[in-house]
Enzyme design. Sequence first.
Site, PDB file in Angstrom:
ATOM      1  N   GLU A   5       0.830  -1.192   0.000  1.00 47.18           N
ATOM      2  CA  GLU A   5       0.000   0.000   0.000  1.00 47.18           C
ATOM      3  C   GLU A   5       0.868   1.246   0.000  1.00 47.18           C
ATOM      4  O   GLU A   5       0.575   2.215  -0.670  1.00 47.18           O
ATOM      5  CB  GLU A   5      -0.934  -0.025   1.221  1.00 47.18           C
ATOM      6  CG  GLU A   5      -2.118   0.913   1.115  1.00 47.18           C
ATOM      7  CD  GLU A   5      -1.748   2.370   1.294  1.00 47.18           C
ATOM      8  OE1 GLU A   5      -2.287   3.185   0.538  1.00 47.18           O
ATOM      9  OE2 GLU A   5      -0.930   2.704   2.154  1.00 47.18           O
ATOM     10  N   ASP A   6       1.967   1.232   0.770  1.00 47.46           N
ATOM     11  CA  ASP A   6       2.809   2.422   0.877  1.00 47.46           C
ATOM     12  C   ASP A   6       4.214   2.003   1.278  1.00 47.46           C
ATOM     13  O   ASP A   6       4.437   0.899   1.768  1.00 47.46           O
ATOM     14  CB  ASP A   6       2.221   3.379   1.916  1.00 47.46           C
ATOM     15  CG  ASP A   6       2.694   4.815   1.755  1.00 47.46           C
ATOM     16  OD1 ASP A   6       3.484   5.097   0.828  1.00 47.46           O
ATOM     17  OD2 ASP A   6       2.265   5.667   2.545  1.00 47.46           O
ATOM     18  N   HIS A  66      -3.027   1.486   6.231  1.00 47.61           N
ATOM     19  CA  HIS A  66      -3.217   2.407   5.115  1.00 47.61           C
ATOM     20  C   HIS A  66      -2.177   3.499   5.272  1.00 47.61           C
ATOM     21  O   HIS A  66      -2.301   4.389   6.106  1.00 47.61           O
ATOM     22  CB  HIS A  66      -4.627   2.988   5.128  1.00 47.61           C
ATOM     23  CG  HIS A  66      -4.897   3.874   3.961  1.00 47.61           C
ATOM     24  ND1 HIS A  66      -4.986   5.232   4.091  1.00 47.61           N
ATOM     25  CD2 HIS A  66      -5.061   3.593   2.649  1.00 47.61           C
ATOM     26  CE1 HIS A  66      -5.216   5.764   2.892  1.00 47.61           C
ATOM     27  NE2 HIS A  66      -5.247   4.791   2.013  1.00 47.61           N
ATOM     28  N   ILE A  68       2.107   4.674   5.606  1.00 46.88           N
ATOM     29  CA  ILE A  68       3.144   4.478   6.621  1.00 46.88           C
ATOM     30  C   ILE A  68       4.041   5.702   6.566  1.00 46.88           C
ATOM     31  O   ILE A  68       4.251   6.299   5.511  1.00 46.88           O
ATOM     32  CB  ILE A  68       3.946   3.170   6.388  1.00 46.88           C
ATOM     33  CG1 ILE A  68       4.803   2.854   7.601  1.00 46.88           C
ATOM     34  CG2 ILE A  68       4.781   3.231   5.127  1.00 46.88           C
ATOM     35  CD1 ILE A  68       5.331   1.435   7.619  1.00 46.88           C
TER      36      ILE A  68
END
Length: 73
Positions: A5-6, A66, A68
């Site tokens: 996600e990140d 969701h 970081i």
Amino acid sequence: ETGSEDIDILPNGLAFISSGLKYPGVKSLAPDKPGEIFLMDLNEDNPRAVELRISRGFDLASFNPHGISTYVD
């Protein structure tokens, strides 16, 4: 394996990667697997992501990262 996600990369080359985000209405490749945080050392010749162990007492079943970010002091 199912995407991240990140990612946040520290000045020393360590990268923290969040994975396992689940959104309503968006297909998840691993719907029954909790989220994870990985560490990757980009200074290595063949860097690979290693899952970080999350400490006891944390509700891992509902972990849905969701984004970081890191703070360097």
